[in-house]
Design an enzyme around this catalytic site. Structure first.
Site, PDB file in Angstrom:
ATOM      1  N   ASP A 182       0.829  -1.211   0.000  1.00  0.00           N
ATOM      2  CA  ASP A 182       0.000   0.000   0.000  1.00  0.00           C
ATOM      3  C   ASP A 182       0.863   1.260   0.000  1.00  0.00           C
ATOM      4  O   ASP A 182       2.097   1.199   0.001  1.00  0.00           O
ATOM      5  CB  ASP A 182      -0.941  -0.055   1.216  1.00  0.00           C
ATOM      6  CG  ASP A 182      -2.338   0.412   0.875  1.00  0.00           C
ATOM      7  OD1 ASP A 182      -2.461   1.303   0.023  1.00  0.00           O
ATOM      8  OD2 ASP A 182      -3.290  -0.108   1.478  1.00  0.00           O
ATOM      9  N   ASP A 218      -2.319   6.753  -8.640  1.00  0.00           N
ATOM     10  CA  ASP A 218      -1.920   8.160  -8.512  1.00  0.00           C
ATOM     11  C   ASP A 218      -0.905   8.604  -9.564  1.00  0.00           C
ATOM     12  O   ASP A 218      -1.058   9.641 -10.189  1.00  0.00           O
ATOM     13  CB  ASP A 218      -1.299   8.419  -7.128  1.00  0.00           C
ATOM     14  CG  ASP A 218      -2.372   8.614  -6.081  1.00  0.00           C
ATOM     15  OD1 ASP A 218      -3.566   8.537  -6.448  1.00  0.00           O
ATOM     16  OD2 ASP A 218      -2.023   8.834  -4.908  1.00  0.00           O
ATOM     17  N   ASP A 237     -10.104   3.273  -3.657  1.00  0.00           N
ATOM     18  CA  ASP A 237     -10.805   2.114  -3.091  1.00  0.00           C
ATOM     19  C   ASP A 237     -12.231   1.972  -3.622  1.00  0.00           C
ATOM     20  O   ASP A 237     -12.984   2.941  -3.708  1.00  0.00           O
ATOM     21  CB  ASP A 237     -10.858   2.237  -1.560  1.00  0.00           C
ATOM     22  CG  ASP A 237      -9.483   2.006  -0.941  1.00  0.00           C
ATOM     23  OD1 ASP A 237      -8.493   1.902  -1.692  1.00  0.00           O
ATOM     24  OD2 ASP A 237      -9.413   1.929   0.295  1.00  0.00           O
TER      25      ASP A 237
HETATM   26  C1  GLA Z   1      -5.969   1.222   1.398  1.00  0.00           C
HETATM   27  C2  GLA Z   1      -6.126   0.193   0.268  1.00  0.00           C
HETATM   28  C3  GLA Z   1      -7.259  -0.750   0.619  1.00  0.00           C
HETATM   29  C4  GLA Z   1      -6.984  -1.445   1.934  1.00  0.00           C
HETATM   30  C5  GLA Z   1      -6.786  -0.405   3.020  1.00  0.00           C
HETATM   31  C6  GLA Z   1      -6.322  -1.021   4.336  1.00  0.00           C
HETATM   32  O1  GLA Z   1      -7.054   2.071   1.470  1.00  0.00           O
HETATM   33  O2  GLA Z   1      -6.353   0.833  -0.945  1.00  0.00           O
HETATM   34  O3  GLA Z   1      -7.436  -1.723  -0.422  1.00  0.00           O
HETATM   35  O4  GLA Z   1      -5.860  -2.256   1.820  1.00  0.00           O
HETATM   36  O5  GLA Z   1      -5.802   0.553   2.650  1.00  0.00           O
HETATM   37  O6  GLA Z   1      -6.141  -0.067   5.336  1.00  0.00           O
END
Ligand code: GLA
Length: 415
Positions: A182, A218, A237
């Site tokens: 991430d 991004d 997300d």
């Molecule tokens: C980010 C990612 C999600 C998930 C969350 C966990 O938002 O994009 O897919 O993994 O973190 O905190």
């Protein structure tokens, strides 16, 4: 000189001139591309010239389950083990769903005295190695999660920034098969600088680990991700709504040309089965992900699958479109009534017609729009009705669609 010799000489000069023109065009194209990559990536292009990630994974989009979309931070080892059990007992593992991926919140707030990440004692008391052994004993693979930052996105555990080699070794030692990485709580440096550090660390750790870049699109990871990871998120997300699904599919489609075996665009994990959409909308969601060669990572509670959910995620014919060895991502070829199409191996084509509007739609489309030569007779298999149309198509494909429904076909030219 005889006319024949002059003719031959003329031909030779023509061939030489054509060669020179082709060489000149190629060199000016190289210069243009050089300029584009120089301006866009500066020194990164040089550093990433060779493929850092020769791990041989992701030849087709990964399939499995991930804890985040349903459980968020509320996870523990029993849930993960039960998810593994359910993938096997439901028959989903036989269809290709092999990864059992733990997302955020699996670790203690702090590293141990040697700087190692540690599983959270309250929720993962047996540790990750034991969990990996369990998952492997079921014939499945274990996925883990970290962040290219000081913390993960939940801020409930440390990230791997500055600890890449140590953490990659830990993951390899535990028997991890997949890493989602991430982009939270970073040092402000660019993802194209931070993500390759983990690529190298994983390569050094000596275990093939599928590397999933999660920087949300991004910095256009489709443009540089292939050298760095096996897939890259192209969007923010997903949520469990039709609007969210459609907007992510659209954003992901822009990068269709960059997907290929070994490196996939990732519009985020599936929401099918989480309850926020109708069955027809979930069918659209699953069909779009399949035809877009997206990772098929289930995001629902696989311990409690309804028949409707199984009908969708267990559709072998649609899964086969996703896993087709040609590995070409679909593009939209028409946008009034939306038509997505992708070539498949064996000169076949996948076609998805989507009515994203609130009113019914009738559509007739020319097979030529999909790249099928005119006057070709084509068999059409309806992949959700599981029926082959009785009469082969000649020239056109027509469909009537209720609001928020789709039709998905496998077309096979026969003459
Ligand atoms: C980010 C990612 C999600 C998930 C969350 C966990 O938002 O994009 O897919 O993994 O973190 O905190």
């Amino acid at each position: 000189m005889g006319t024949r010799t002059e003719g031959l000489l003329g031909k030779l000069i023509c061939v030489l001139l054509s060669c020179l023109m082709v060489m000149a065009a190629a060199s000016s194209r190289a210069t243009i591309m050089g300029k584009v990559s120089n301006t866009k990536f500066h020194h990164h292009s040089e550093r990433l010239r060779r493929n850092l990630l020769a791990n041989g994974l992701g030849k087709s989009p990964p399939m499995g389950w991930n804890s985040w979309n349903h459980f968020w931070c509320d996870i523990n080892e029993d849930i993960v083990k039960a998810a593994a059990d359910a993938l096997v007992s439901s028959g989903l593992s036989k269809l290709g769903y092999e990864y059992v991926n733990i997302d955020d919140c699996w670790g203690e707030q702090v590293r141990d005295e040697n700087g190692n990440l540690q599983a959270k004692n309250a929720t993962f008391p047996s540790g990750i190695k034991a969990l990996a052994d369990y998952v492997h004993s079921k014939g499945l693979k274990l996925g883990m999660y970290s962040s290219a930052g000081y913390y993960t996105c939940s801020k409930q555990m440390p990230g791997s920034l500055g600890y890449e080699e140590q953490d990659a070794k830990t993951f390899a030692l535990w028997g991890v098969d997949y890493l989602k990485y991430d982009n939270c709580y970073t040092d402000g440096s660019k993802p194209m600088d931070r993500y390759p550090i983990m690529t190298r660390a994983l390569m050094k750790a000596g275990r093939p680990i599928y590397y999933s870049l999660c920087e949300w699109g991004d910095m256009h990871p489709a443009l540089w991700g292939f050298q760095v990871g096996n897939s890259w998120r192209t969007t923010g997300d997903i949520t469990d709504t039709f609007e969210s699904v459609m907007s992510r599919a659209d954003a992901n489609e822009v990068y269709a040309d960059y997907a290929r075996p070994g490196g996939w665009n990732d519009p985020d994990m599936l929401e099918v089965g989480n309850g926020g959409m109708t069955k027809d909308e979930y069918i659209i969601h699953f069909s779009l992900w399949a035809i877009s060669k997206a990772p098929l990572l289930l995001g629902c509670d696989v311990r409690n699958l309804t028949k409707d959910t199984m009908d969708i995620i267990g559709n072998k014919e649609v899964i086969a479109i996703n896993q087709d060895p040609l590995g070409v991502q679909a593009k939209k070829v028409r946008t009034d009534v939306e038509i997505w199409t992708a070539p498949l191996s064996g000169y076949r084509f996948a076609v998805l017609i989507v009515n994203r509007d609130q009113w019914p739609a009738n559509v007739t489309t020319h097979l030529e729009d999909f790249g099928i030569p005119p006057k070709t007779s084509v068999t059409a298999r309806d992949l959700w009705e599981h029926k082959t149309l009785e009469t082969p198509l000649a020239g056109n494909l027509s469909a009537n669609l209720d609001p928020h429904t789709c039709k998905m076909y496998l077309l096979q030219p026969i003459s």
